[in-house]
Motif scaffolding. Structure first.
Motif, PDB file in Angstrom:
ATOM      1  N   ALA A 218      -1.963   1.489   0.967  1.00 14.82           N
ATOM      2  CA  ALA A 218      -3.165   1.962   1.655  1.00 14.82           C
ATOM      3  C   ALA A 218      -4.251   0.904   1.574  1.00 14.82           C
ATOM      4  CB  ALA A 218      -3.658   3.269   1.028  1.00 14.82           C
ATOM      5  N   ARG A 219      -5.194   0.979   2.503  1.00 15.42           N
ATOM      6  CA  ARG A 219      -6.404   0.173   2.421  1.00 15.42           C
ATOM      7  C   ARG A 219      -7.547   1.110   2.046  1.00 15.42           C
ATOM      8  NH1 ARG A 219      -8.258  -4.652   3.631  1.00 15.42           N
ATOM      9  NH2 ARG A 219      -6.371  -5.284   4.735  1.00 15.42           N
ATOM     10  N   VAL A 220      -8.300   0.743   1.028  1.00 18.29           N
ATOM     11  CA  VAL A 220      -9.407   1.573   0.560  1.00 18.29           C
ATOM     12  C   VAL A 220     -10.699   0.773   0.661  1.00 18.29           C
ATOM     13  CG1 VAL A 220     -10.397   2.830  -1.393  1.00 18.29           C
ATOM     14  CG2 VAL A 220      -7.927   2.919  -0.972  1.00 18.29           C
ATOM     15  N   ARG A 221     -11.692   1.376   1.278  1.00 15.71           N
ATOM     16  CA  ARG A 221     -13.003   0.735   1.424  1.00 15.71           C
ATOM     17  C   ARG A 221     -14.059   1.550   0.695  1.00 15.71           C
ATOM     18  NH1 ARG A 221     -10.606   0.291   6.480  1.00 15.71           N
ATOM     19  NH2 ARG A 221     -10.416  -1.837   7.301  1.00 15.71           N
ATOM     20  N   THR A 222     -14.949   0.843   0.008  1.00 17.37           N
ATOM     21  CA  THR A 222     -16.142   1.468  -0.564  1.00 17.37           C
ATOM     22  C   THR A 222     -17.266   0.455  -0.455  1.00 17.37           C
ATOM     23  OG1 THR A 222     -17.144   2.480  -2.528  1.00 17.37           O
ATOM     24  CG2 THR A 222     -15.492   0.764  -2.913  1.00 17.37           C
ATOM     25  N   GLY A 223     -18.332   0.820   0.232  1.00 21.91           N
ATOM     26  CA  GLY A 223     -19.381  -0.143   0.505  1.00 21.91           C
ATOM     27  C   GLY A 223     -18.822  -1.291   1.321  1.00 21.91           C
ATOM     28  N   SER A 224     -19.083  -2.516   0.883  1.00 22.34           N
ATOM     29  CA  SER A 224     -18.580  -3.690   1.598  1.00 22.34           C
ATOM     30  C   SER A 224     -17.243  -4.171   1.056  1.00 22.34           C
ATOM     31  CB  SER A 224     -19.603  -4.834   1.501  1.00 22.34           C
ATOM     32  OG  SER A 224     -19.821  -5.184   0.138  1.00 22.34           O
ATOM     33  N   ALA A 225     -16.737  -3.530  -0.010  1.00 19.82           N
ATOM     34  CA  ALA A 225     -15.470  -3.956  -0.617  1.00 19.82           C
ATOM     35  C   ALA A 225     -14.288  -3.258   0.043  1.00 19.82           C
ATOM     36  CB  ALA A 225     -15.480  -3.647  -2.113  1.00 19.82           C
ATOM     37  N   SER A 226     -13.202  -3.997   0.213  1.00 23.36           N
ATOM     38  CA  SER A 226     -12.008  -3.450   0.847  1.00 23.36           C
ATOM     39  C   SER A 226     -10.772  -4.076   0.206  1.00 23.36           C
ATOM     40  CB  SER A 226     -12.031  -3.753   2.350  1.00 23.36           C
ATOM     41  OG  SER A 226     -10.825  -3.350   2.967  1.00 23.36           O
ATOM     42  N   PHE A 227      -9.803  -3.224  -0.162  1.00 24.99           N
ATOM     43  CA  PHE A 227      -8.579  -3.698  -0.795  1.00 24.99           C
ATOM     44  C   PHE A 227      -7.377  -2.998  -0.177  1.00 24.99           C
ATOM     45  CE2 PHE A 227     -11.892  -4.276  -3.964  1.00 24.99           C
ATOM     46  CZ  PHE A 227     -11.652  -5.567  -4.411  1.00 24.99           C
ATOM     47  N   LYS A 228      -6.249  -3.727  -0.125  1.00 18.49           N
ATOM     48  CA  LYS A 228      -5.003  -3.153   0.385  1.00 18.49           C
ATOM     49  C   LYS A 228      -3.908  -3.339  -0.658  1.00 18.49           C
ATOM     50  CE  LYS A 228      -2.470  -5.141   3.606  1.00 18.49           C
ATOM     51  NZ  LYS A 228      -1.978  -5.640   4.905  1.00 18.49           N
ATOM     52  N   GLU A 229      -3.511  -2.238  -1.273  1.00 17.98           N
ATOM     53  CA  GLU A 229      -2.421  -2.234  -2.257  1.00 17.98           C
ATOM     54  C   GLU A 229      -1.875  -0.816  -2.336  1.00 17.98           C
ATOM     55  OE1 GLU A 229      -2.380  -4.606  -5.851  1.00 17.98           O
ATOM     56  OE2 GLU A 229      -4.483  -5.166  -5.471  1.00 17.98           O
ATOM     57  N   GLN A 230      -1.085  -0.555  -3.389  1.00 20.86           N
ATOM     58  CA  GLN A 230      -0.504   0.767  -3.538  1.00 20.86           C
ATOM     59  C   GLN A 230      -1.530   1.779  -4.034  1.00 20.86           C
ATOM     60  OE1 GLN A 230       2.549   0.120  -1.682  1.00 20.86           O
ATOM     61  NE2 GLN A 230       2.961   1.935  -2.928  1.00 20.86           N
ATOM     62  N   LEU A 231      -1.458   2.983  -3.464  1.00 22.88           N
ATOM     63  CA  LEU A 231      -2.273   4.127  -3.881  1.00 22.88           C
ATOM     64  C   LEU A 231      -1.339   5.158  -4.506  1.00 22.88           C
ATOM     65  CD1 LEU A 231      -5.062   5.923  -1.877  1.00 22.88           C
ATOM     66  CD2 LEU A 231      -3.223   7.249  -2.891  1.00 22.88           C
ATOM     67  N   LEU A 232      -1.729   5.693  -5.637  1.00 26.28           N
ATOM     68  CA  LEU A 232      -0.921   6.688  -6.339  1.00 26.28           C
ATOM     69  C   LEU A 232      -1.690   7.987  -6.466  1.00 26.28           C
ATOM     70  CD1 LEU A 232       1.573   7.488  -8.101  1.00 26.28           C
ATOM     71  CD2 LEU A 232       0.278   6.594 -10.072  1.00 26.28           C
ATOM     72  N   PHE A 233      -1.082   9.085  -6.049  1.00 26.48           N
ATOM     73  CA  PHE A 233      -1.665  10.409  -6.248  1.00 26.48           C
ATOM     74  C   PHE A 233      -1.257  10.907  -7.631  1.00 26.48           C
ATOM     75  CE2 PHE A 233      -1.412   9.901  -1.683  1.00 26.48           C
ATOM     76  CZ  PHE A 233      -2.606  10.436  -1.233  1.00 26.48           C
ATOM     77  N   THR A 234      -2.231  11.422  -8.396  1.00 31.34           N
ATOM     78  CA  THR A 234      -1.950  11.956  -9.725  1.00 31.34           C
ATOM     79  C   THR A 234      -2.392  13.409  -9.788  1.00 31.34           C
ATOM     80  OG1 THR A 234      -4.099  11.471 -10.762  1.00 31.34           O
ATOM     81  CG2 THR A 234      -2.487   9.662 -10.644  1.00 31.34           C
ATOM     82  N   HIS A 235      -2.056  14.069 -10.875  1.00 28.70           N
ATOM     83  CA  HIS A 235      -2.474  15.468 -10.995  1.00 28.70           C
ATOM     84  C   HIS A 235      -3.978  15.589 -11.242  1.00 28.70           C
ATOM     85  CE1 HIS A 235      -1.756  14.349 -15.218  1.00 28.70           C
ATOM     86  NE2 HIS A 235      -2.630  15.286 -15.523  1.00 28.70           N
ATOM     87  N   ARG A 236      -4.631  14.464 -11.577  1.00 31.61           N
ATOM     88  CA  ARG A 236      -6.084  14.482 -11.783  1.00 31.61           C
ATOM     89  C   ARG A 236      -6.855  13.943 -10.589  1.00 31.61           C
ATOM     90  NH1 ARG A 236      -4.059  12.747 -16.719  1.00 31.61           N
ATOM     91  NH2 ARG A 236      -4.299  10.572 -16.087  1.00 31.61           N
ATOM     92  N   GLY A 237      -6.172  13.134  -9.733  1.00 27.81           N
ATOM     93  CA  GLY A 237      -6.895  12.557  -8.605  1.00 27.81           C
ATOM     94  C   GLY A 237      -6.168  11.392  -7.972  1.00 27.81           C
ATOM     95  N   LEU A 238      -6.827  10.232  -7.931  1.00 28.40           N
ATOM     96  CA  LEU A 238      -6.303   9.062  -7.237  1.00 28.40           C
ATOM     97  C   LEU A 238      -6.238   7.874  -8.181  1.00 28.40           C
ATOM     98  CD1 LEU A 238      -8.445   9.357  -3.968  1.00 28.40           C
ATOM     99  CD2 LEU A 238      -6.073  10.102  -4.284  1.00 28.40           C
ATOM    100  N   SER A 239      -5.128   7.140  -8.128  1.00 26.22           N
ATOM    101  CA  SER A 239      -4.957   5.971  -8.968  1.00 26.22           C
ATOM    102  C   SER A 239      -4.149   4.926  -8.205  1.00 26.22           C
ATOM    103  CB  SER A 239      -4.280   6.360 -10.286  1.00 26.22           C
ATOM    104  OG  SER A 239      -4.289   5.276 -11.192  1.00 26.22           O
ATOM    105  N   GLY A 240      -3.527   4.015  -8.935  1.00 28.97           N
ATOM    106  CA  GLY A 240      -2.802   2.922  -8.300  1.00 28.97           C
ATOM    107  C   GLY A 240      -3.686   1.695  -8.176  1.00 28.97           C
ATOM    108  N   PRO A 241      -3.104   0.521  -7.975  1.00 29.25           N
ATOM    109  CA  PRO A 241      -3.876  -0.725  -7.925  1.00 29.25           C
ATOM    110  C   PRO A 241      -5.036  -0.721  -6.938  1.00 29.25           C
ATOM    111  CG  PRO A 241      -1.534  -1.208  -8.036  1.00 29.25           C
ATOM    112  CD  PRO A 241      -1.648   0.272  -7.878  1.00 29.25           C
ATOM    113  N   VAL A 242      -4.846  -0.149  -5.749  1.00 32.47           N
ATOM    114  CA  VAL A 242      -5.919  -0.188  -4.752  1.00 32.47           C
ATOM    115  C   VAL A 242      -7.121   0.645  -5.184  1.00 32.47           C
ATOM    116  CG1 VAL A 242      -5.141   1.756  -3.304  1.00 32.47           C
ATOM    117  CG2 VAL A 242      -6.383  -0.171  -2.276  1.00 32.47           C
TER     118      VAL A 242
END
Length: 396
Positions: A218-242
């Motif tokens: 996935a690509r994740v953007r927050t503010g002006s920062a943007s990263f494309k790597e793996q996204l992991l769904f967890t039982h608490r929320g969102l994790s993974g390198p991106v």
């Protein structure tokens, strides 16, 4: 009892050990003090026990700081290749993973053993389980320091803060370095957890919890920062390198924009299929590219069960938006307990970028994570530890 050294380093982690070895090689009498029973626990825990010790490609753009130019001098004078050469000198095998990240083939303990060997060969004294009760300037000196412990009083001309940040409290992290800076009137940029998973708000958690264990690019953007790597769904929320990358830039209350189809254009794909295979159901198309559970969580069931040619233009745009521009406001982060680094720290605008010495307190140095310098995920924080420690080690 009073003892004298040329250099006292507080913190037996990556930067502290590296600095000690460099100073010792110059013939300086060096002692490293740490409250922990053993050195380098964070090194041992890093990279899943393999230690992502540096990155092939390191530049100032890979760091967050209130003084973005601060890292340039140290990084240019002690490069990632210099540390790689040291690793090779000790016969430590390593592997290169995605994005130039270097890990030990064996264990992280090899990096710690290397640093300890460097310290031994340089005549460095290491002292553990040390409780520092006070630090002061002796009345007879405008530059030296007196470090008082439960065992003895140590005097030295140079004092190096290498205590790290607040992340990984299980590895012994404390705010000691920040408090010491405050004692000498040096400001601290408000610390916060970095490279850390997100928790989600209760409404989103009910929808996302069943997705735990799913990993997608996935690509994740927050503010002006943007990263494309793996996204992991967890039982608490969102994790993974991106997510970890984005977390260092995220501000509380801000939204994330997540593209679940970062390497393609869903609009173009659906438009082509409307012409060539109009009777295909939307669900069969999306599940060719994304996990079924994720597709069902993002797209309304009625839309999923519709043939592509029966979807209205508005319906198609809604589908595209849900996949390419999913907006979610995290509830927060998991905090320092799982954070890999601390964003913020001792204000590096008050230190020399060449020597790491305080501009206000002669003889006082700060290196590594305790400073307001935070690297991206991928070995950048270790490289900052090596580079800043090397720079200080040439002059302390």
């Amino acid at each position: 009892m009073k003892t004298e050294y040329d250099v006292v380093i507080i913190g037996a982690g990556a930067s502290g050990l590296m600095c000690a070895a460099q100073a010792g090689k110059r013939g300086r009498r060096v002692i490293v003090l740490d409250h922990a029973p053993k050195p380098g626990r964070k090194i041992l825990m890093s990279g899943g026990g393999r230690c992502n010790f540096t990155n092939r490609r390191v530049s100032a753009q890979n760091y967050i700081s209130s003084n973005p130019h601060f890292v340039k001098s140290a990084l240019s004078r002690y490069r990632s290749q210099d540390f790689i050469d040291l690793v090779r000198q000790y016969g430590i095998r390593f592997t290169e993973r995605e994005h130039g990240r270097l890990f030990c083939t064996g264990s992280a303990g090899q990096i710690l053993d290397m640093l300890l060997a460097e310290c031994r060969s340089a005549g460095v004294c290491l002292a553990f389980k040390i409780s520092i009760t006070g630090i002061e300037r002796p009345a007879s000196s405008s530059r030296g320091f007196r470090i008082c412990t439960a065992r003895e009083s140590i005097e030295a001309s140079s004092l190096v803060i290498a205590t790290g940040g607040l992340s990984m409290p299980a590895a012994g992290a404390t705010p000691f370095g920040y408090k010491l800076a405050g004692q000498f009137g040096i400001p601290v940029v408000e610390p916060r957890p970095g490279l850390v998973p997100f928790t989600v708000q209760s409404g989103d958690k009910a929808v996302l919890a069943p997705l735990a264990g799913i990993s997608v690019k996935a690509r994740v953007r927050t503010g002006s920062a943007s990263f494309k790597e793996q996204l992991l769904f967890t039982h608490r929320g969102l994790s993974g390198p991106v997510i970890l990358q984005a977390s260092s830039f995220w501000q509380p209350g801000a939204r994330l924009t997540i593209d679940l189809f970062p390497d393609g254009n869903l609009g173009d794909l659906l438009e082509t299929l409307r012409q060539t295979r109009p009777k295909r159901h939307l669900k069969s198309v999306l599940t060719e590219h994304l996990p079924t559970r994720l597709v069902q969580a993002r797209i309304d069931e009625k839309l999923l069960n519709s043939p592509i040619h029966k979807l209205s233009r508005q319906g198609l745009e809604r589908v595209i938006d849900e996949i390419h521009a999913w907006k979610i406001q995290p509830g927060g982060t998991e905090g320092y307990r799982t954070a890999e680094v601390t964003v913020g720290g001792i204000d590096c605008r008050r230190f020399s970028s060449k020597t790491m010495e305080s501009q206000d307190v002669p003889g006082l140095y700060a290196i590594g994570e305790v400073l307001d310098v935070t690297g991206w995920l991928g070995g950048y924080n270790f490289q900052w530890a090596w580079s800043s420690a090397w720079a200080a080690g040439q002059v302390v």
